[in-house]
Scaffold this active site. Structure first.
Site, PDB file in Angstrom:
ATOM      1  CG  ASP A   1      -1.545   3.332   6.002  1.00  0.00           C
ATOM      2  OD1 ASP A   1      -2.388   3.740   5.179  1.00  0.00           O
ATOM      3  OD2 ASP A   1      -0.897   4.091   6.738  1.00  0.00           O
TER       4      ASP A   1
ATOM      5  CG  ASP B   1      -1.771   1.258   1.293  1.00  0.00           C
ATOM      6  OD1 ASP B   1      -2.534   1.493   0.339  1.00  0.00           O
ATOM      7  OD2 ASP B   1      -1.668   2.012   2.291  1.00  0.00           O
TER       8      ASP B   1
ATOM      9  CD  GLU C   1      -2.444   1.937  -3.277  1.00  0.00           C
ATOM     10  OE1 GLU C   1      -3.669   2.170  -3.275  1.00  0.00           O
ATOM     11  OE2 GLU C   1      -1.674   2.309  -2.382  1.00  0.00           O
TER      12      GLU C   1
END
Length: 370
Positions: free
Chosen positions: A350, A183, A267
């Site tokens: 997170d 992340d 991501e």
């Protein structure tokens, strides 16, 4: 499997080589701008697309003209390679992968590409065409094979580099059962699914005072003076230092991630849209998310690892990785939250997002393999 890799080294030219490279850079820049103007006028005034063959014929006519006879003073290979690069740039533009090619300026980075016919490589020494001495290269590591082409560049700080393109055999790393989800963030550069947090080094902030001092000195210099040119190079060296430290840090992190994990999930971010936020644009540009993902992608391919990016609209932070409950809203200032679905308390947003990214990534890979 054979793949092409570029190995970049710094070198220190002699006065003769520096003069030759300056002429080569100038001729390459002149040809690029002249052919770009020729193609632009043909496209926008006559709705005519100029291909590589027409551009090459235009270059031939340029060399015959008395006013541009200086083009014959340098090797013809970099000039021809310049046309090939421009042809690629136009292909990317018409395929909507890049913006329209821009004119080159002598104030920015200069470069020239030499094919195998314009240089020689023997016993670890590279000699350019029309140059009597080999380049004084600082070999940080040996080349794995003879280069098929080289690119000579000079950055705004006045440093010279040679990039050697070689064909090498890729070696797959040993298979490991470890998988990781990543992340990306600003406070922390990234957080992994196993709870590891890598701090953002904030390279711009580290050199902010030195850069501001150099920029103040530059603003006081008279335009066109030699002192202004010297002050401008000091500013360029500050920017080069920040870029080098950022790139070195990212290379070390991505190499560690690829070495330790078989599956890497990250991501997908629309960085070009995110930097339009005037409050966060400087921090986003400094952290280097795009370069981090780019390095993970090609290093994973070289090592026969699996790298996957999930959809950027996937609610990784708002979804509980334990039960799948999705919160209606989760502002950025909320760093931990309690899940109403399973009752888990103080979920780190997170770490939770990294877990969800890994799950979504493995699901994508499983669907692709089935």
């Amino acid at each position: 499997m054979k793949t092409e890799r570029a190995y970049k080294y710094r070198f220190y030219p002699t006065p003769e080589q520096e003069a030759l490279l300056a002429r080569t850079f100038g001729c390459v820049r002149f040809v690029w701008n002249a052919v770009l103007r020729f193609r632009t006028d043909a496209f926008y005034q006559r709705q005519e697309k100029i291909g590589y063959n027409d551009a090459s014929a235009f270059l031939t006519e340029l060399k015959k003209h008395p006013d541009t006879a200086f083009l014959a003073e340098v090797s013809s290979v970099p000039l021809q390679q310049c046309l090939r690069h421009q042809q690629t740039a136009f292909k990317n533009f018409f395929s909507k992968r890049a913006r329209y090619p821009r004119f080159k300026s002598k104030k920015h980075r200069q470069s020239a590409t030499f094919a195998s016919s314009a240089f020689s490589y023997r016993d670890g020494a590279i000699k350019l065409a029309k140059c009597s001495e080999p380049l004084n290269i600082r070999w940080s590591r040996a080349l794995p094979a003879a280069p098929s082409s080289i690119s000579i560049s000079k950055d705004a700080a006045g440093r010279y580099f040679v990039s050697c393109l070689c064909k090498v055999d890729t070696e797959a790393l040993p298979i490991t059962p470890k998988m990781v989800g990543i992340d990306l963030g600003l406070k922390d550069l990234f957080v992994t699914s196993d709870g590891k947090k890598v701090n953002n080094p904030r390279h711009t902030a580290r050199y902010a005072r030195k850069l501001a001092r150099a920029q103040r000195h530059l603003s006081r210099k008279q335009k066109g003076s030699n002192n202004r040119a010297k002050a401008k190079q000091k500013v360029a060296r500050c920017h080069a230092k920040m870029a080098d430290t950022r790139l070195d840090h990212l290379h070390k992190l991505t190499r560690q991630i690829v070495n330790e994990n078989q599956v890497i999930a990250a991501e997908s971010l629309q960085i070009k849209s995110m930097v339009k936020n005037r409050h966060l644009s400087k921090a986003i540009s400094d952290v280097g998310w795009g370069e981090l993902v780019r390095q993970l992608e090609y290093k994973a391919a070289w090592a026969d690892r699996q790298f996957v990016q999930i959809d950027r609209w996937y609610p990784s932070s708002k979804r509980c990785h334990g039960c799948g409950y999705v919160m209606e809203s989760l502002p950025l200032n909320v760093r931990t939250w309690d899940c109403p679905g399973c009752g888990t308390q103080r979920i780190d947003r997170d770490v939770n997002a990294a877990h969800n990214i890994l799950k979504a990534g493995t699901a994508l890979l499983a669907g692709a393999e089935s």
